[in-house]
Design an enzyme around this catalytic site. Structure first.
Site, PDB file in Angstrom:
ATOM      1  NE  ARG A   1      -3.643   0.524   2.377  1.00 43.58           N
ATOM      2  CZ  ARG A   1      -3.475   1.485   3.275  1.00 43.58           C
ATOM      3  NH1 ARG A   1      -2.611   1.336   4.259  1.00 43.58           N
ATOM      4  NH2 ARG A   1      -4.152   2.609   3.189  1.00 43.58           N
TER       5      ARG A   1
ATOM      6  CE  LYS B   1       2.513  -6.286   5.558  1.00 43.38           C
ATOM      7  NZ  LYS B   1       2.552  -4.968   4.880  1.00 43.38           N
TER       8      LYS B   1
ATOM      9  NE  ARG C   1       3.342   2.689  10.816  1.00 47.31           N
ATOM     10  CZ  ARG C   1       2.861   2.374   9.643  1.00 47.31           C
ATOM     11  NH1 ARG C   1       1.655   1.852   9.540  1.00 47.31           N
ATOM     12  NH2 ARG C   1       3.558   2.586   8.532  1.00 47.31           N
TER      13      ARG C   1
END
Length: 330
Positions: A122, A187, A323
């Site tokens: 993204r 992630k 975040r």
């Protein structure tokens, strides 16, 4: 099979292979073998060369194979795949499919690559894509829906990844709005949805997935956030072809249901994996940032954040990022 792929398969058998033996097995000269070895080294493969012994890979690589992937995907869904391509290298699997014509209704084009030279996430971020270590997959699908009805598609696809990982034995998965799949706050996978919509008529949508399987190269040092791979979680390296087929099966099932019913069937499941609900978060935008408590997603997939005693604010995926804030020290 292309000679590059054949050579990788031979070297993945283990041990050293002389240029003469490799040439005989490939049906080419020793010079051609050397040139192919050089090209593979440019892909980032760690190939050891020892005079008098020959060549060997530092670790075996299971190359992706369309037939094995389709077998794992299952016969029921194979008619939904108009075409499946597996490349050694592409600039970007999403970019490759964006350039193709629209598939037939209720069918999609599928593209895998062993390596991406210009993989993207993204907001134009780089998706680090070393050769043969992870999964890089894109699907091109034509949706009849209004583009606004596709705003929650990335969330639904995240649910597909959770389901696939659960089948593969990976549990305790978290979802980070709008399109990250995480494990232990690191992630594991990401999704990139790109669409070409006309003022009237159907939308061409390319859905890209990157999943970390077995990061062994130094390329992992380019990642600018905490990450994890399946090998670390499971303590072993699963079959990449099995992973590819299982992920593709769950993606296709979600796409077909989303086409009929939109985001609604996936809301509860997404919310059950929401990694940030109830936590203090920062919403990063180009011109200003907002801090508040994450209140999860609404029924359209928008992120809800409450700053102080102010009203609830809603955000669509667009050009913002979420975040998590570190817990305060006591």
């Amino acid at each position: 099979m292309h000679n590059q792929a054949k050579l990788i398969a031979i070297l993945s058998e283990g041990g050293f292979h002389s240029g003469e033996v490799l040439g005989a097995r490939l049906g080419v000269s020793r010079t051609a073998v050397w040139k192919t070895i050089k090209k593979l080294s440019e892909f980032g493969l760690d190939i050891h060369s020892v005079r008098g012994k020959g060549y060997r890979l530092s670790h075996a690589i299971e190359l992706l194979d369309a037939g094995r992937i389709l077998k794992e995907t299952g016969e029921k869904l194979q008619p939904r795949i108009a075409e499946i391509d597996v490349f050694l290298t592409r600039s970007s699997t999403n970019a490759y499919l964006m350039a193709k014509a629209s598939p037939e209704p209720d069918k999609g084009y599928v593209c895998f690559a062993e390596m991406q030279t210009e993989g993207r996430g993204r907001r134009g971020r780089q998706w680090v894509s070393p050769f043969g270590e992870n999964l890089y997959l894109s699907i091109l699908w034509q949706f009849p829906a209004d583009p606004q009805m596709l705003s929650g598609l990335g969330l639904a696809l995240s649910v597909a990844i959770v389901r696939a990982l659960d089948e593969l034995g990976v549990h305790d998965i978290g979802l980070k709005w709008p399109n990250d799949v995480i494990w232990d706050k690191r992630k594991l996978a990401g999704i990139l949805v790109e669409m070409v919509a006309e003022s009237t008529g159907p939308c061409r949508v390319v859905m890209g997935v990157g999943l970390n399987i077995n990061f062994q190269s130094s390329a992992s040092q380019q990642i600018d956030q905490p990450w994890v791979d399946l090998r670390t979680i499971l303590g072993r390296t699963p079959s990449r072809n099995k992973i590819a087929g299982v992920v593709l099966r769950h993606l296709l099932n979600v796409i077909l249901l989303y086409e009929q019913r939109g985001l609604a069937p996936f809301l509860d499941e997404w919310r059950s994996h929401d990694a940030y609900k109830g936590q203090q978060v920062d919403i990063l935008m180009y011109k200003n940032n907002i801090s508040g408590i994450c209140e999860g997603i609404d029924n359209m997939g928008a992120l809800q954040v409450r700053a102080g005693n102010g009203p609830m604010q809603k955000f669509t995926s667009g050009e913002i990022s979420l975040r998590g804030r570190p817990a305060p020290e006591h």
